[in-house]
Design a protein around this motif. Structure first.
Motif, short mmCIF file in Angstrom:
data_model
loop_
_atom_site.label_atom_id
_atom_site.label_comp_id
_atom_site.label_asym_id
_atom_site.label_seq_id
_atom_site.Cartn_x
_atom_site.Cartn_y
_atom_site.Cartn_z
N LEU A 1 0.86 -1.17 0.00
CA LEU A 1 0.00 0.00 0.00
C LEU A 1 0.90 1.23 0.00
CD1 LEU A 1 -3.03 0.63 0.11
CD2 LEU A 1 -2.80 0.84 2.59
N VAL A 2 0.85 2.01 -1.06
CA VAL A 2 1.71 3.20 -1.17
C VAL A 2 1.03 4.40 -0.55
CG1 VAL A 2 2.82 4.78 -2.76
CG2 VAL A 2 2.82 2.34 -3.24
N CYS A 3 -0.24 4.60 -0.90
CA CYS A 3 -1.01 5.70 -0.32
C CYS A 3 -2.27 5.12 0.28
CB CYS A 3 -1.38 6.73 -1.38
SG CYS A 3 0.03 7.65 -1.95
N ARG B 1 -4.64 9.67 -9.98
CA ARG B 1 -3.62 10.58 -9.48
C ARG B 1 -2.21 10.23 -9.93
NH1 ARG B 1 -6.12 12.18 -3.80
NH2 ARG B 1 -8.23 11.92 -4.55
N LYS B 2 -1.42 11.25 -10.03
CA LYS B 2 0.00 11.07 -10.28
C LYS B 2 0.71 11.04 -8.94
CE LYS B 2 -0.49 11.29 -14.70
NZ LYS B 2 -0.33 10.04 -15.48
N VAL B 3 1.68 10.17 -8.86
CA VAL B 3 2.46 10.08 -7.63
C VAL B 3 3.70 10.96 -7.78
CG1 VAL B 3 3.76 8.57 -6.09
CG2 VAL B 3 1.63 7.76 -7.12
N ILE B 4 3.79 11.98 -6.93
CA ILE B 4 4.92 12.90 -6.99
C ILE B 4 5.80 12.62 -5.77
CG2 ILE B 4 5.63 15.32 -7.15
CD1 ILE B 4 3.62 14.48 -9.33
N VAL B 5 7.06 12.32 -6.03
CA VAL B 5 7.99 12.12 -4.92
C VAL B 5 8.84 13.37 -4.77
CG1 VAL B 5 9.92 10.76 -4.05
CG2 VAL B 5 8.00 9.62 -5.14
N LEU C 1 5.61 22.51 -0.82
CA LEU C 1 5.23 21.96 -2.13
C LEU C 1 4.20 20.85 -1.97
CD1 LEU C 1 5.54 21.79 -5.18
CD2 LEU C 1 7.57 20.35 -4.86
N LYS C 2 4.40 20.04 -0.95
CA LYS C 2 3.44 18.96 -0.67
C LYS C 2 2.05 19.56 -0.44
CE LYS C 2 2.95 14.94 2.42
NZ LYS C 2 1.65 15.04 3.06
N GLU C 3 2.01 20.60 0.38
CA GLU C 3 0.74 21.25 0.68
C GLU C 3 0.09 21.79 -0.59
OE1 GLU C 3 1.00 23.99 4.06
OE2 GLU C 3 -0.65 25.09 3.11
N ARG C 4 0.91 22.44 -1.41
CA ARG C 4 0.41 22.98 -2.67
C ARG C 4 -0.18 21.87 -3.56
NH1 ARG C 4 -0.86 22.83 -7.17
NH2 ARG C 4 -0.37 24.16 -8.95
N LEU C 5 0.54 20.77 -3.68
CA LEU C 5 0.10 19.70 -4.57
C LEU C 5 -1.15 19.02 -4.03
CD1 LEU C 5 3.53 18.14 -5.57
CD2 LEU C 5 2.05 19.58 -6.99
N GLU C 6 -1.23 18.90 -2.72
CA GLU C 6 -2.36 18.18 -2.14
C GLU C 6 -3.64 19.02 -2.11
OE1 GLU C 6 -0.82 16.56 1.51
OE2 GLU C 6 -0.17 14.72 0.48
N ARG C 7 -3.52 20.31 -2.43
CA ARG C 7 -4.72 21.12 -2.56
C ARG C 7 -5.54 20.66 -3.77
NH1 ARG C 7 -2.37 26.65 -2.83
NH2 ARG C 7 -0.81 26.22 -1.23
N SER C 8 -4.86 20.08 -4.73
CA SER C 8 -5.56 19.51 -5.88
C SER C 8 -5.70 18.01 -5.63
CB SER C 8 -4.76 19.79 -7.15
OG SER C 8 -4.56 18.60 -7.88
N SER C 9 -6.73 17.43 -6.21
CA SER C 9 -6.92 15.99 -6.00
C SER C 9 -6.20 15.18 -7.06
CB SER C 9 -8.42 15.67 -6.02
OG SER C 9 -8.96 16.09 -7.25
N ARG C 10 -5.29 15.85 -7.77
CA ARG C 10 -4.63 15.17 -8.88
C ARG C 10 -3.39 14.39 -8.47
NH1 ARG C 10 -4.49 20.08 -13.09
NH2 ARG C 10 -4.91 21.23 -11.19
N TYR C 11 -2.92 14.64 -7.26
CA TYR C 11 -1.62 14.06 -6.89
C TYR C 11 -1.67 13.30 -5.58
CZ TYR C 11 -0.37 17.68 -10.23
OH TYR C 11 -0.31 18.47 -11.34
N SER C 12 -0.86 12.28 -5.51
CA SER C 12 -0.50 11.68 -4.24
C SER C 12 0.96 12.02 -4.01
CB SER C 12 -0.67 10.17 -4.27
OG SER C 12 -2.03 9.85 -4.39
N VAL C 13 1.27 12.56 -2.86
CA VAL C 13 2.63 13.05 -2.61
C VAL C 13 3.35 12.15 -1.62
CG1 VAL C 13 4.01 14.98 -1.79
CG2 VAL C 13 1.92 15.42 -3.09
N ALA D 1 6.76 6.30 -8.58
CA ALA D 1 6.74 7.74 -8.84
C ALA D 1 6.45 8.05 -10.32
CB ALA D 1 8.08 8.36 -8.44
N ASP D 2 5.63 9.06 -10.53
CA ASP D 2 5.44 9.59 -11.88
C ASP D 2 6.39 10.74 -12.14
OD1 ASP D 2 3.13 8.10 -12.99
OD2 ASP D 2 2.17 8.87 -11.19
N LEU D 3 6.88 11.33 -11.06
CA LEU D 3 7.81 12.45 -11.19
C LEU D 3 8.58 12.57 -9.89
CD1 LEU D 3 7.16 15.75 -12.94
CD2 LEU D 3 8.06 15.87 -10.64
N PHE D 4 9.86 12.88 -10.01
CA PHE D 4 10.72 12.98 -8.84
C PHE D 4 11.35 14.37 -8.85
CE2 PHE D 4 14.83 12.63 -6.76
CZ PHE D 4 14.61 11.79 -5.67
N ILE D 5 11.19 15.08 -7.75
CA ILE D 5 11.82 16.39 -7.69
C ILE D 5 12.62 16.50 -6.40
CG2 ILE D 5 9.65 17.45 -6.85
CD1 ILE D 5 10.70 20.06 -8.28
#
Ligand SMILES: [Zn+2]
Length: 405
Positions: free
Chosen positions: A68-70, A182-186, A216-228, A252-256
């Motif tokens: 279970l990732v998220c 959702r996209k998984v952003i790491v 950044l996590k807070e910003r991304l989680e305001r949208s329902s498009r991402y799991s951080v 991960a779909d994207l790593f920053i």
């Protein structure tokens, strides 16, 4: 810095490249597990149930486990990764009962199942069923129930039998209206614990990086498009190999990776974005030949950058990382000063997996008073991270448009 020249030589076989990388950075375990993935196939996904209890079954041609990732506890969106399963092509479909939508796709960490649950639902159990009762393959089962409280509960055994009757194959038609998945952003806040990173007049890089990552996590989680997913969420030291592993496991779909620069000249300031390009890799290879590459590579003086690994094997990843880097640079322009040699093509690649775009953002110089002030101020940091969030929105919007052509 301990990377060897061999790491940077192009046109090698993937195995040789992987071996060189593993030897260079001690990532043998992570790479071996990565190589071992995608060995079993996903046959189909079935769904059954009603408003009290639903079951999702993944039919598999061999045994598999899932992580279970998220969690579904927060907002009813659960992400599971089956590391040894391959789901080439991917599947998705409409929901049934308490499962509102689902999809399976392939990530570097294995097959990834995403489920959107009804508001009052939660995952009750997950388990593997071996072949039995006339069924000749393995099944990974996810049971979902309505949360207790006003909802009539039925006996598990009875309802399992009922569900089994109602299960039907659901190899998804391509145009099923499914909830957005959702996209998984790491997000990787550089340094931590006993590794302070760069040292500014007012504090350590590691703290600035973590604060930015949380923003950044807070910003991304305001949208329902991402799991951080964060590689660290407090002041602890996380070895590089573990950071890579976190991203692989999360699918991960994207790593920053977020860092702050330092330099001997206090007047030097600005943000820069690192990724890999042909130009950069050629340049790096040239430096290696000159045998002074490490000196050149450490222009910024940030050991976090030096510690980043290189992967020159996958053009697609390079292109995608470069595309994201370009979007990122254009979005943070005006929100933060950009280094004149804004290094969208001059850089270094976080080795993650062949197919995960990855960038490293140096947010500014903690050795420059203005930059440090900017990075230590919560409001300006939030503005910068909002811009980074916008660039992530842009990137996936572009990727979606391209995919639907
Ligand atoms: Zn750093």
């Amino acid at each position: 810095m301990r990377l060897r020249a061999g790491v940077l030589v192009r046109n090698r076989g993937r195995v040789a490249m992987a071996a060189a990388l593993a030897a260079a950075v001690g990532l043998a375990a992570a790479l071996a597990s990565h190589a071992a993935s995608a060995s079993g196939g996903l046959l189909k996904v079935r769904l059954g149930g009603d408003a009290q209890q639903s079951r999702l079954v993944i039919d598999l041609d061999q045994a598999a486990s899932a992580r279970l990732v998220c969690d579904d506890a927060v907002d009813g969106h659960a992400v599971l990764v089956l590391p040894t399963v391959s789901a080439a092509g991917g599947l998705q479909g409409a929901g049934q009962g308490l499962v509102k939508a689902w999809s399976v796709d392939q990530t570097s960490g294995g097959a990834r199942l995403q489920i959107d649950l009804a508001p009052d639902a939660k995952i009750k159990g997950r388990f593997l069923l071996p072949p039995a009762d006339g069924i000749d393959h393995y099944r990974y089962v996810v049971d979902v129930i309505a949360q207790p409280g006003g909802v009539r509960m039925v006996s598990t055994r009875a309802s399992n039998a009922a569900l089994a009757m109602k299960l039907r194959p659901q190899i998804a038609p391509t145009r099923v209206p499914a909830a957005p998945l959702r996209k998984v952003i790491v997000i990787d806040p550089g340094h931590g614990g006993h590794d302070p990173g760069a040292i500014g007049a007012q504090g350590f890089e590691k703290d600035v990086n973590l604060a930015a990552a949380l923003a950044l996590k807070e910003r991304l989680e305001r949208s329902s498009r991402y799991s951080v997913v964060l590689t660290r969420s407090d002041d602890t030291y996380v070895p590089l190999a573990d950071r890579v592993r976190v991203a692989q496991r999360a699918g991960a779909d994207l790593f920053i990776s977020l860092h702050s620069d330092s330099g001997p000249d206090a007047t030097v300031r600005g943000a820069s974005v690192y990724t890999l390009s042909d130009k950069a890799s050629n340049r790096a290879a040239r430096f290696v030949k000159q045998d002074d590459w490490f000196m050149k590579a450490s222009l910024t003086g940030d050991r976090g950058v030096q510690d980043i690994l290189f992967d020159l094997t996958q053009r697609a990843t390079k292109n995608r990382s470069a595309a994201f880097a370009q979007t990122l640079v254009s979005r943070i322009e005006g929100k933060a000063p950009l280094l004149r040699r804004s290094q969208r093509d001059a850089g270094f690649m976080v080795l993650l997996a062949p197919d995960v775009p990855a960038v490293l953002l140096e947010m500014g110089f903690v050795t420059n008073p203005d930059d440090e002030q900017f990075l230590r101020d919560a409001a300006s940091r939030a503005r910068l991270m909002n811009a980074v969030g916008d660039s992530i929105d842009d990137y996936f919007a572009q990727a979606t448009r391209l995919a639907s052509r």
